[in-house]
Design a protein around this motif. Structure first.
Motif, PDB file in Angstrom:
ATOM      1  N   ALA A   1       6.667  -2.304 -13.675  1.00 17.65           N
ATOM      2  CA  ALA A   1       7.606  -3.369 -12.825  1.00 17.65           C
ATOM      3  C   ALA A   1       8.025  -2.832 -11.695  1.00 17.65           C
ATOM      4  N   LEU A   2       8.044  -3.641 -10.891  1.00 17.34           N
ATOM      5  CA  LEU A   2       8.632  -3.235  -9.206  1.00 17.34           C
ATOM      6  C   LEU A   2       9.753  -4.078  -8.820  1.00 17.34           C
ATOM      7  N   MET A   3      10.684  -3.498  -8.181  1.00 20.59           N
ATOM      8  CA  MET A   3      11.941  -4.461  -7.663  1.00 20.59           C
ATOM      9  C   MET A   3      12.216  -3.871  -6.557  1.00 20.59           C
ATOM     10  N   GLN A   4      12.301  -4.306  -5.451  1.00 18.98           N
ATOM     11  CA  GLN A   4      12.907  -3.764  -4.267  1.00 18.98           C
ATOM     12  C   GLN A   4      14.594  -3.642  -4.518  1.00 18.98           C
ATOM     13  N   VAL A   5      15.141  -2.671  -4.167  1.00 18.77           N
ATOM     14  CA  VAL A   5      16.573  -2.119  -4.467  1.00 18.77           C
ATOM     15  C   VAL A   5      17.601  -3.437  -3.789  1.00 18.77           C
ATOM     16  N   ASP A   6      18.299  -3.991  -4.767  1.00 21.50           N
ATOM     17  CA  ASP A   6      19.338  -5.192  -4.145  1.00 21.50           C
ATOM     18  C   ASP A   6      18.501  -6.464  -3.811  1.00 21.50           C
ATOM     19  N   MET A   7      17.423  -6.661  -4.158  1.00 23.87           N
ATOM     20  CA  MET A   7      16.544  -7.872  -4.158  1.00 23.87           C
ATOM     21  C   MET A   7      16.150  -8.465  -5.212  1.00 23.87           C
ATOM     22  N   GLN A   8      15.884  -9.817  -5.389  1.00 25.94           N
ATOM     23  CA  GLN A   8      15.685 -10.875  -6.416  1.00 25.94           C
ATOM     24  C   GLN A   8      14.593 -10.828  -7.178  1.00 25.94           C
ATOM     25  N   ARG A   9      13.329 -10.776  -6.526  1.00 25.30           N
ATOM     26  CA  ARG A   9      12.108 -10.970  -6.953  1.00 25.30           C
ATOM     27  C   ARG A   9      11.344  -9.863  -7.280  1.00 25.30           C
ATOM     28  N   GLY A  10      10.928  -9.694  -8.448  1.00 24.15           N
ATOM     29  CA  GLY A  10      10.214  -8.457  -9.026  1.00 24.15           C
ATOM     30  C   GLY A  10       8.688  -8.577  -8.795  1.00 24.15           C
ATOM     31  N   ALA A  11       7.865  -7.529  -9.118  1.00 19.00           N
ATOM     32  CA  ALA A  11       6.423  -7.651  -9.102  1.00 19.00           C
ATOM     33  C   ALA A  11       5.998  -6.985 -10.454  1.00 19.00           C
ATOM     34  N   LEU A  12       4.825  -7.213 -11.189  1.00 17.42           N
ATOM     35  CA  LEU A  12       4.343  -6.552 -11.965  1.00 17.42           C
ATOM     36  C   LEU A  12       2.848  -6.001 -11.752  1.00 17.42           C
ATOM     37  N   LEU A  13       2.783  -4.790 -11.756  1.00 17.89           N
ATOM     38  CA  LEU A  13       1.175  -4.209 -11.660  1.00 17.89           C
ATOM     39  C   LEU A  13       0.746  -4.143 -12.717  1.00 17.89           C
TER      40      LEU A  13
ATOM     41  N   ILE B   1       1.453   8.855 -14.323  1.00 16.15           N
ATOM     42  CA  ILE B   1       1.808   7.854 -13.200  1.00 16.15           C
ATOM     43  C   ILE B   1       2.810   8.817 -12.504  1.00 16.15           C
ATOM     44  N   ASN B   2       2.710   8.718 -11.221  1.00 12.32           N
ATOM     45  CA  ASN B   2       3.422   9.406 -10.209  1.00 12.32           C
ATOM     46  C   ASN B   2       4.012   8.444  -9.210  1.00 12.32           C
ATOM     47  N   ASP B   3       4.689   9.124  -8.266  1.00 10.71           N
ATOM     48  CA  ASP B   3       5.194   8.319  -7.282  1.00 10.71           C
ATOM     49  C   ASP B   3       4.153   8.021  -6.193  1.00 10.71           C
ATOM     50  N   ALA B   4       2.940   8.661  -6.283  1.00 12.88           N
ATOM     51  CA  ALA B   4       2.071   8.454  -5.136  1.00 12.88           C
ATOM     52  C   ALA B   4       1.131   7.061  -5.688  1.00 12.88           C
ATOM     53  N   ILE B   5       1.126   6.829  -6.949  1.00 16.98           N
ATOM     54  CA  ILE B   5       0.539   5.926  -7.341  1.00 16.98           C
ATOM     55  C   ILE B   5       1.290   4.443  -7.285  1.00 16.98           C
ATOM     56  N   ILE B   6       2.803   4.818  -7.546  1.00 13.38           N
ATOM     57  CA  ILE B   6       3.507   3.622  -7.485  1.00 13.38           C
ATOM     58  C   ILE B   6       3.639   3.221  -6.052  1.00 13.38           C
ATOM     59  N   THR B   7       3.800   4.106  -4.885  1.00 13.84           N
ATOM     60  CA  THR B   7       3.648   3.755  -3.435  1.00 13.84           C
ATOM     61  C   THR B   7       2.563   2.826  -3.191  1.00 13.84           C
ATOM     62  N   ARG B   8       1.345   3.489  -3.645  1.00 11.64           N
ATOM     63  CA  ARG B   8       0.108   2.541  -3.488  1.00 11.64           C
ATOM     64  C   ARG B   8       0.251   1.130  -4.082  1.00 11.64           C
TER      65      ARG B   8
ATOM     66  N   ASP C   1      -6.136  -1.193  -9.455  1.00 14.45           N
ATOM     67  CA  ASP C   1      -6.891  -0.112  -9.969  1.00 14.45           C
ATOM     68  C   ASP C   1      -6.400   0.998 -10.530  1.00 14.45           C
ATOM     69  N   ALA C   2      -6.796   1.940 -11.153  1.00 14.85           N
ATOM     70  CA  ALA C   2      -6.190   3.099 -11.614  1.00 14.85           C
ATOM     71  C   ALA C   2      -5.518   3.935 -10.930  1.00 14.85           C
ATOM     72  N   ASP C   3      -5.673   3.875  -9.374  1.00 14.06           N
ATOM     73  CA  ASP C   3      -5.114   4.456  -8.215  1.00 14.06           C
ATOM     74  C   ASP C   3      -3.800   3.790  -7.878  1.00 14.06           C
ATOM     75  N   GLY C   4      -3.929   2.392  -8.348  1.00 11.23           N
ATOM     76  CA  GLY C   4      -2.694   1.610  -7.906  1.00 11.23           C
ATOM     77  C   GLY C   4      -3.094   0.854  -6.331  1.00 11.23           C
ATOM     78  N   ASN C   5      -4.288   0.789  -6.044  1.00 13.26           N
ATOM     79  CA  ASN C   5      -4.918   0.069  -4.897  1.00 13.26           C
ATOM     80  C   ASN C   5      -5.210  -1.468  -5.274  1.00 13.26           C
TER      81      ASN C   5
END
Length: 106
Positions: A40-52, A71-78, A102-106
């Protein structure tokens, strides 16, 4: 700083902070077979999330034992960038939007 094998964290993408949290580890479903992990992703202080939704690891599909999640920051960033490019608008209202990556977050 990388978060290897953690269940949540914060990444900065283009100067904006996004919180992430592991919602589901890979699991077997009687109807669909193996399902991949969901983050689950959420921009800080925003309302709508995303699910990868990640694909199931190949080792599970081959019948091997489950391994540690990588899982690491690079995968989450992608993943954040892929969701934004696919139309995720964290500043809008509504239910979380689901994106398959994909497995790399792309």
């Amino acid at each position: 700083m990388q978060h290897v094998n953690t269940l949540s964290g914060v990444v900065t993408v283009d100067g904006i902070q996004y919180e992430w949290e592991l919602r589901r580890e890979p699991q077997r479903n009687d109807f669909d077979g193996w399902l991949g992990m969901v983050v689950a992703l959420m921009q800080v202080d925003m309302q709508r999330g995303a699910l990868l939704e990640f694909p199931p690891p190949k080792r599970l599909m081959k019948g091997l034992k489950p391994g540690r999640l990588q899982i690491n920051d690079a995968i989450i960033t992608r993943g954040v960038r892929a969701a934004l490019e696919a139309g995720w608008e964290p500043t809008s209202r509504g239910k979380p939007v689901t994106f398959e990556v994909d497995a790399d977050g792309n």
